[in-house]
Write a protein that holds these residues in place. Structure first.
Motif, PDB file in Angstrom:
ATOM      1  N   ASN A  94       1.692   5.340   6.337  1.00  0.00           N
ATOM      2  CA  ASN A  94       1.449   4.555   7.548  1.00  0.00           C
ATOM      3  C   ASN A  94       0.029   4.027   7.649  1.00  0.00           C
ATOM      4  OD1 ASN A  94       4.130   4.825   9.006  1.00  0.00           O
ATOM      5  ND2 ASN A  94       3.672   6.957   8.528  1.00  0.00           N
ATOM      6  N   GLY A  95      -0.948   4.813   7.204  1.00  0.00           N
ATOM      7  CA  GLY A  95      -2.304   4.291   7.124  1.00  0.00           C
ATOM      8  C   GLY A  95      -2.386   3.183   6.086  1.00  0.00           C
ATOM      9  N   GLY A  96      -1.675   3.387   4.975  1.00  0.00           N
ATOM     10  CA  GLY A  96      -1.593   2.333   3.967  1.00  0.00           C
ATOM     11  C   GLY A  96      -0.878   1.107   4.497  1.00  0.00           C
ATOM     12  N   GLY A  97       0.223   1.327   5.189  1.00  0.00           N
ATOM     13  CA  GLY A  97       0.968   0.203   5.738  1.00  0.00           C
ATOM     14  C   GLY A  97       0.158  -0.587   6.746  1.00  0.00           C
ATOM     15  N   HIS A  98      -0.656   0.110   7.537  1.00  0.00           N
ATOM     16  CA  HIS A  98      -1.483  -0.581   8.535  1.00  0.00           C
ATOM     17  C   HIS A  98      -2.567  -1.418   7.858  1.00  0.00           C
ATOM     18  CE1 HIS A  98      -3.649  -1.682  12.021  1.00  0.00           C
ATOM     19  NE2 HIS A  98      -4.422  -0.611  12.148  1.00  0.00           N
TER      20      HIS A  98
END
Length: 217
Positions: free
Chosen positions: A77-81
């Motif tokens: 999710n940090g990567g996706g953001h």
């Protein structure tokens, strides 16, 4: 400080006909928004990670700085953001870009022979990524340009990346990025995407990367 969904720098229909408005709307308001919500929820369990900022949080993926309990959530999710925040900025209306700057063009020609050769290698990386993931053009630690691809929501900033680099361009090849318009024709989507590349943003990213600076830092 909780992360927030950034506004797009253009209307959802601005990338038509190459990327359709419905896909852009869903991609931004549903998929990207979910990554923001989920990374915030993960960081609520470990407030000390909130002070890292998004870029440093991504760089910490795969290190002891991210506790095992939230390692997968932060990675995905940090990567996706970060990936999506970056992705929106390297696109624009088809008529709004004049191509890479002289400096970026020279670097591309030095690394790949020509702009067309770079595109061919990038397209191969994007088309060849099995399942979901991303393709990237970036500045490697030695200062040269390189091309890589990453699975899922990984990116070349992460400690887990096979090829470390500071991204200049990135392309989302998850099916949600193109399936409504292109169905299973990923190579067609990849080819069309070059029509909406914001080369001015890419050139700025290149200049910053040469100085060791990452988008969003």
């Amino acid at each position: 400080m909780a992360f927030k969904l950034p506004d797009l720098p253009y209307a959802y229909a601005a990338l038509e006909p190459h990327v359709d408005a419905t896909t852009m709307n869903i991609h931004h308001t549903k998929h990207h928004n979910a990554y923001v919500t989920n990374v915030n929820a993960a960081l609520d369990k470990f407030p000390e990670l909130k002070g890292l900022g998004l870029v440093d949080l991504n760089k910490a993926v795969g290190t002891a700085a991210v506790p095992a309990d939230v390692a997968t959530a932060v990675r995905n999710n940090g990567g996706g953001h970060w990936n999506h925040s970056f992705f929106w900025t390297v696109m624009g209306a088809p008529t709004d870009s004049n191509g890479p700057s002289g400096e970026l063009k020279a670097a591309i020609e030095g690394a790949f022979g020509s702009l067309d050769e770079m595109k061919a290698k990038f397209n191969a990386a994007a088309a060849g990524r099995f399942g979901s993931g991303w393709a990237w053009l970036g500045v490697k630690p030695d200062g040269s340009l390189g091309i890589t691809s990453t699975p899922n929501q990984d990116n070349p900033l992460m400690a887990v990346a096979d090829d470390k680099m500071i991204p200049v361009l990135g392309l989302d090849v998850w099916e949600h990025a193109y399936y409504l318009k292109y169905q299973n024709r990923r190579p067609e989507y990849i080819a069309a995407w070059w029509n909406v590349v914001n080369w001015e943003a890419a050139s700025e990213n290149f200049a910053a990367a040469k100085a060791g600076k990452v988008f969003g830092a």
